[in-house]
Motif scaffolding. Structure first.
Motif, PDB file in Angstrom:
ATOM      1  N   ARG A 404      63.425 -10.459  13.954  1.00 15.16           N
ATOM      2  CA  ARG A 404      64.373 -11.463  14.447  1.00 15.16           C
ATOM      3  C   ARG A 404      64.250 -12.691  13.568  1.00 15.16           C
ATOM      4  NH1 ARG A 404      66.401 -11.259  19.725  1.00 15.16           N
ATOM      5  NH2 ARG A 404      65.759  -9.385  20.797  1.00 15.16           N
ATOM      6  N   LEU A 405      65.346 -13.422  13.420  1.00 15.27           N
ATOM      7  CA  LEU A 405      65.277 -14.672  12.665  1.00 15.27           C
ATOM      8  C   LEU A 405      64.330 -15.637  13.379  1.00 15.27           C
ATOM      9  CD1 LEU A 405      69.047 -15.428  11.895  1.00 15.27           C
ATOM     10  CD2 LEU A 405      67.278 -14.826  10.238  1.00 15.27           C
ATOM     11  N   THR A 406      63.472 -16.312  12.629  1.00 15.60           N
ATOM     12  CA  THR A 406      62.690 -17.397  13.231  1.00 15.60           C
ATOM     13  C   THR A 406      63.627 -18.602  13.343  1.00 15.60           C
ATOM     14  OG1 THR A 406      62.024 -18.260  11.084  1.00 15.60           O
ATOM     15  CG2 THR A 406      60.588 -16.568  12.063  1.00 15.60           C
ATOM     16  N   PRO A 407      63.324 -19.567  14.218  1.00 17.20           N
ATOM     17  CA  PRO A 407      64.174 -20.781  14.299  1.00 17.20           C
ATOM     18  C   PRO A 407      64.318 -21.440  12.932  1.00 17.20           C
ATOM     19  CG  PRO A 407      62.605 -20.720  16.116  1.00 17.20           C
ATOM     20  CD  PRO A 407      62.240 -19.577  15.216  1.00 17.20           C
ATOM     21  N   GLN A 409      64.246 -19.982   9.978  1.00 11.56           N
ATOM     22  CA  GLN A 409      65.182 -19.194   9.151  1.00 11.56           C
ATOM     23  C   GLN A 409      66.623 -19.422   9.592  1.00 11.56           C
ATOM     24  OE1 GLN A 409      63.469 -15.322   9.872  1.00 11.56           O
ATOM     25  NE2 GLN A 409      62.409 -15.277   7.892  1.00 11.56           N
ATOM     26  N   GLU A 410      66.797 -19.495  10.919  1.00 19.99           N
ATOM     27  CA  GLU A 410      68.159 -19.727  11.432  1.00 19.99           C
ATOM     28  C   GLU A 410      68.711 -21.040  10.900  1.00 19.99           C
ATOM     29  OE1 GLU A 410      69.609 -19.258  15.695  1.00 19.99           O
ATOM     30  OE2 GLU A 410      67.834 -17.964  15.654  1.00 19.99           O
ATOM     31  N   GLU A 411      67.851 -22.064  10.938  1.00 13.00           N
ATOM     32  CA  GLU A 411      68.261 -23.386  10.479  1.00 13.00           C
ATOM     33  C   GLU A 411      68.580 -23.354   8.978  1.00 13.00           C
ATOM     34  OE1 GLU A 411      65.531 -26.392  11.889  1.00 13.00           O
ATOM     35  OE2 GLU A 411      66.315 -27.786  10.364  1.00 13.00           O
ATOM     36  N   TYR A 412      67.732 -22.624   8.236  1.00 15.60           N
ATOM     37  CA  TYR A 412      67.922 -22.521   6.784  1.00 15.60           C
ATOM     38  C   TYR A 412      69.271 -21.859   6.456  1.00 15.60           C
ATOM     39  CZ  TYR A 412      67.180 -21.052   1.959  1.00 15.60           C
ATOM     40  OH  TYR A 412      67.325 -20.850   0.622  1.00 15.60           O
ATOM     41  N   LEU A 413      69.557 -20.776   7.153  1.00 17.94           N
ATOM     42  CA  LEU A 413      70.803 -20.034   6.875  1.00 17.94           C
ATOM     43  C   LEU A 413      72.049 -20.815   7.306  1.00 17.94           C
ATOM     44  CD1 LEU A 413      69.789 -16.384   7.838  1.00 17.94           C
ATOM     45  CD2 LEU A 413      70.117 -17.309   5.550  1.00 17.94           C
ATOM     46  N   ALA A 414      71.876 -21.647   8.329  1.00 17.46           N
ATOM     47  CA  ALA A 414      73.030 -22.413   8.805  1.00 17.46           C
ATOM     48  C   ALA A 414      73.267 -23.675   7.975  1.00 17.46           C
ATOM     49  CB  ALA A 414      72.831 -22.789  10.273  1.00 17.46           C
TER      50      ALA A 414
END
Ligand code: NAI
Length: 420
Positions: A404-407, A409-414
């Motif tokens: 699962r994306l870590t928070p 990673q999510e922030e990085y991708l967004a």
């Protein structure tokens, strides 16, 4: 035309086949874990209560499990065949006898019966139609109360989009085919494996060492080509789209025009969704003993009327094999009347792959039931969250865990500022 059993108006070959059909349905059900989960939820909440569904699909064991799932969700379901050769008569019998679901389908039915069966199902006055090839649209006059529909296959979606463009589509459709969990798997791996199964069951032909010509390198063609290579054939691809042709080249297949391929191929299969892909000029040069088949939706990919005219005689040599003798003595073997060979001489897609396609169908019917009022008469995709959920459930049923994306990673991708 129809037989009235004690319970209902239906038309199936023979209710005595129901015991065998029930075993077949149970066998398929074991591999349809995602549909089982949806069915449990449907039994609990009855999201389809009061909805009449007319389904025109291949009447197979997998479809039977879908019909039962919808019925358990509260729908009033009726089923007819989307192809005259694809019906499993024992399955149809069991659906009628054991599940009380009306079926209008007999394997090998003639064209008139086939269309009468579609009309009989449409007379059920459905709220939701389910199609595999847009068959319900043939009886627009009976579709007054319909609020929405679903479409299973590429060819059907193409037709419905063309109807929407011309402004003649009467109600919204969910294009089940376009869900990733459908065409990535069903069209590619399902058609790939079951088409080869169909060709082999009809002919007992040895693919290893043969030249296997595949027309069309779309989702179905890709699957068929890779399975053909796995069976030891030298696979030759024909295409009209330069990008797809290039993809086939870089996937390691020989690519050439059908005019060239026709001269050297041993066995042919069309999966283009187009017409006359194998035509007069190809029949003129096919090798003696060539085998030709189709796994695309309609039986128009091979120009059978031309073959009939060009041959001096024909005879049935095996089930699903017609041998045409050409005027120069060459023999050409046509499989399954040019209809979907994986359903004519084999059993269609394996249940495990139909699990996802029919999970898409079941959730799309539920979606249509709740959202039809807000939708226009256009073709819609399966909502992404449902598509992803089906993939997640399938992985879970296979015991496969993914990351699962870590928070972070999510922030990085967004975002866009980090790492510049
Ligand atoms: P697709 O659109 O992904 O691929 C079709 C390919 O055929 C395209 O790459 C197109 O460029 C090519 N093509 C078109 N005309 C051609 C010609 N004259 N010669 C060579 N190539 C040509 O479609 P998909 O999903 O692969 O479906 C193909 C057909 O198979 C459709 O009719 C679809 O409804 C049917 N189908 C059959 C199944 C089965 O159980 N047998 C299951 C799923 C789809």
């Amino acid at each position: 035309m129809s037989t009235t059993t004690t319970q209902m108006n239906c038309d199936v070959k023979n209710l005595d086949l129901a015991d065998q059909g029930k075993k077949r349905i149970d066998w398929a059900n074991q591999s349809m874990k995602v549909l089982q989960i949806i069915r449990k939820e449907f039994i609990k909440n009855h999201p389809l209560r009061g909805i009449r569904v007319s389904a025109c699909l291949h009447v197979t064991a997998e479809t039977a499990n879908l019909a039962v799932c919808l019925r358990d969700g509260g729908a009033d379901v009726v089923l007819c065949a989307s192809n005259p050769l694809s019906t499993q008569d024992d399955v149809a019998a069991s659906l009628v006898r054991d599940q009380g679901i009306p079926v209008f389908a007999i394997k090998g039915e003639d064209n008139d019966t086939y269309y009468n069966h579609i009309i009989a199902a449409t007379e059920h006055r459905p709220h939701i139609t389910m199609d595999d090839g847009a068959d319900h649209t043939k009886r627009q006059d009976l579709l007054d109360g319909v609020i929405g529909g679903t479409e299973e296959t590429t060819t059907g979606v193409i037709r419905l989009r063309a109807m929407a463009k011309e402004g003649v589509l009467r109600y919204p459709i969910v294009a089940v085919n376009d869900a990733d969990t459908k065409h990535f798997f069903d069209n590619r791996y399902g058609t790939g494996q079951s088409t080869i199964d169909g060709i082999i069951r009809a002919t007992n032909f040895l693919l290893a060492g043969s030249k296997f010509v595949i027309a069309g390198y779309g989702w179905c063609g890709r699957g068929l080509a890779s399975r053909g290579r796995g069976a030891g054939a030298e696979v030759i691809v024909t295409e009209i789209d330069p990008t797809k042709a290039l993809e086939a080249v870089m996937d390691g297949f020989r690519v050439m025009s059908m005019t060239e391929a026709a001269k050297i191929g041993d066995v042919f299969c069309t999966v283009t969704g187009n017409k006359n892909v194998l035509a007069r000029e190809h029949f003129e040069v096919l090798k003696d003993g060539a085998i030709i088949s189709n796994s695309g939706h309609f039986n128009v990919e091979i120009d059978i009327p031309a073959l009939e005219k060009m041959s001096s005689s024909k005879r049935t040599t095996r089930n699903f094999v017609e041998e045409y003798v050409m005027r120069d003595g060459r023999k050409i073997n046509l499989l399954g009347e040019g209809r979907l060979i994986n359903l004519a001489s084999a059993e269609g897609h394996p249940a495990s792959v139909m699990d996802m396609s029919f999970a898409d169908q079941a959730l799309s019917v539920e979606y249509m039931g709740s959202n039809a009022k807000t939708l226009k008469p256009q073709v819609y995709v399966v909502p992404e969250h449902l598509d992803k959920e089906i993939a997640r459930l399938k992985l879970e049923s296979m015991g496969i865990k993914i990351d699962r994306l870590t928070p972070e990673q999510e922030e990085y991708l967004a975002g866009w500022s980090e790492g510049t």
